[in-house]
Design an enzyme around this catalytic site. Structure first.
Site, short mmCIF file in Angstrom:
data_model
loop_
_atom_site.label_atom_id
_atom_site.label_comp_id
_atom_site.label_asym_id
_atom_site.label_seq_id
_atom_site.Cartn_x
_atom_site.Cartn_y
_atom_site.Cartn_z
CG ASP A 44 11.57 -16.65 -3.62
OD1 ASP A 44 11.18 -15.46 -4.10
OD2 ASP A 44 11.87 -17.04 -2.47
CG ASP A 83 14.76 -14.75 -5.16
OD1 ASP A 83 15.71 -13.84 -4.69
OD2 ASP A 83 13.83 -14.43 -5.03
CE LYS A 112 15.20 -10.92 -5.25
NZ LYS A 112 14.42 -11.35 -3.97
CD GLU A 114 12.94 -12.86 0.81
OE1 GLU A 114 12.34 -13.21 1.95
OE2 GLU A 114 12.06 -13.09 -0.21
CD GLU A 180 8.29 -7.78 -2.26
OE1 GLU A 180 9.21 -8.13 -2.34
OE2 GLU A 180 7.26 -8.19 -2.55
#
Ligand code: KIV
Length: 280
Positions: A44, A83, A112, A114, A180
């Site tokens: 994204d 994403d 994916k 978060e 990250e």
């Protein structure tokens, strides 16, 4: 044959470092696929590098699906991970809808999302339904308004939380985990405690693999280079030079040349012109 999540696990188990890159369109995906990159992420981050937003927050699921479809069409071998954007996996039901669209409409092989401990139940539900999930902890760009753009896990309590997050994501069944903006020593400690591969970005060399954003790696996003990125090319400059040359050649009648044009038999043209001239 496409790369599978099992292949990715085997790479990690053999100690083979795993390269991953983002791509957002057919042509780039084809180049990355032919270069042998085993995982392509339709990140994204396209909100910033393709659409010109300030963050990933405005990106919609429809936009992600549009770009992911193009990337899937450009690839034959890579595992394509789509994403899930901001606020598209706030409950297991919503996550199933969103991830389902990513696999069924866009053709991605995995999604994916978060978050750590808090999203683990959502990951578990997706995995139970046969949807491969890649986790993402540390700096999570969708929460930039909450956490700010900064390295995560520098204090003991934060580092401890990140280890708990990593373990929760693994136990929920994720096949890999992006780390990250995490200190290198902590990323390595996490990697050593997990059975699944870690993919670092700004997390040092001790991860099982690395991911980079297409525009950073190739020097396309010219006004800004994050500290964790290395430019392997200066494509913005190459493109700008090529465009200046094109402008020059058009202005000076140097393009197109005879080799770029098609021809008509002079007799055919003469006949056409004389017919037209007689009719007028
Ligand atoms: O959106 C993205 O490109 C990402 C990578 C930076 C991991 O999430």
């Amino acid at each position: 044959m496409r790369t599978t999540i099992r292949d990715i696990q085997m790479m990690r188990d053999r100690g083979e470092r795993i390269p991953m890159i983002t791509a957002y369109d057919y042509t780039s995906a084809q180049i990355a696929d032919r270069a042998g990159i085993p995982i392509i992420l339709v990140g994204d981050s396209l909100g910033m590098v393709v659409l010109g937003h300030q963050s990933t927050v405005p990106v919609t699921l429809d936009e992600m699906i549009h770009h992911t479809r193009a990337v899937v069409r450009g690839t034959q071998k890579a595992l394509v991970v789509g994403d899930l954007p901001f606020l598209t996996y706030t409950s297991p039901e919503q996550a199933i809808q969103s991830a389902g669209r990513m696999l069924q409409e866009a053709g991605a092989q995995a999604v994916k999302l978060e978050g750590g401990v808090h999203v683990a139940p959502i990951i578990a539900r997706l995995v139970a339904l046969g949807i491969p999930v890649m986790g993402h902890i540390g700096f999570t760009p969708q929460s930039v308004n909450q956490i700010g753009l900064r390295v995560q896990g520098k204090r003991a309590n934060e580092a401890q939380q990140l280890i708990a997050d990593a373990l929760a994501v693994q136990e929920a069944g994720a096949f890999a985990l992006v780390l990250e903006l995490v200190p290198a020593e902590l990323a390595q400690a996490i990697t050593e405690r997990l059975r699944i591969p870690t993919i670092g970005i700004g997390a040092g060399a001790g991860c099982s693999g690395q991911v980079q954003v297409w525009h950073d790696l190739l020097g396309l996003y010219s006004d800004f280079l994050p500290r964790h990125a290395r430019r392997y090319a200066e494509l913005a400059k190459t493109i700008a030079d090529a465009l200046s040359q094109y402008v020059h050649d058009v202005r000076n009648g140097l393009f197109p040349g005879p080799e770029h044009s098609s021809r008509i038999d002079p007799a055919e043209l003469a006949a056409a012109l004389s017919n037209i001239d007689q009719a007028t």
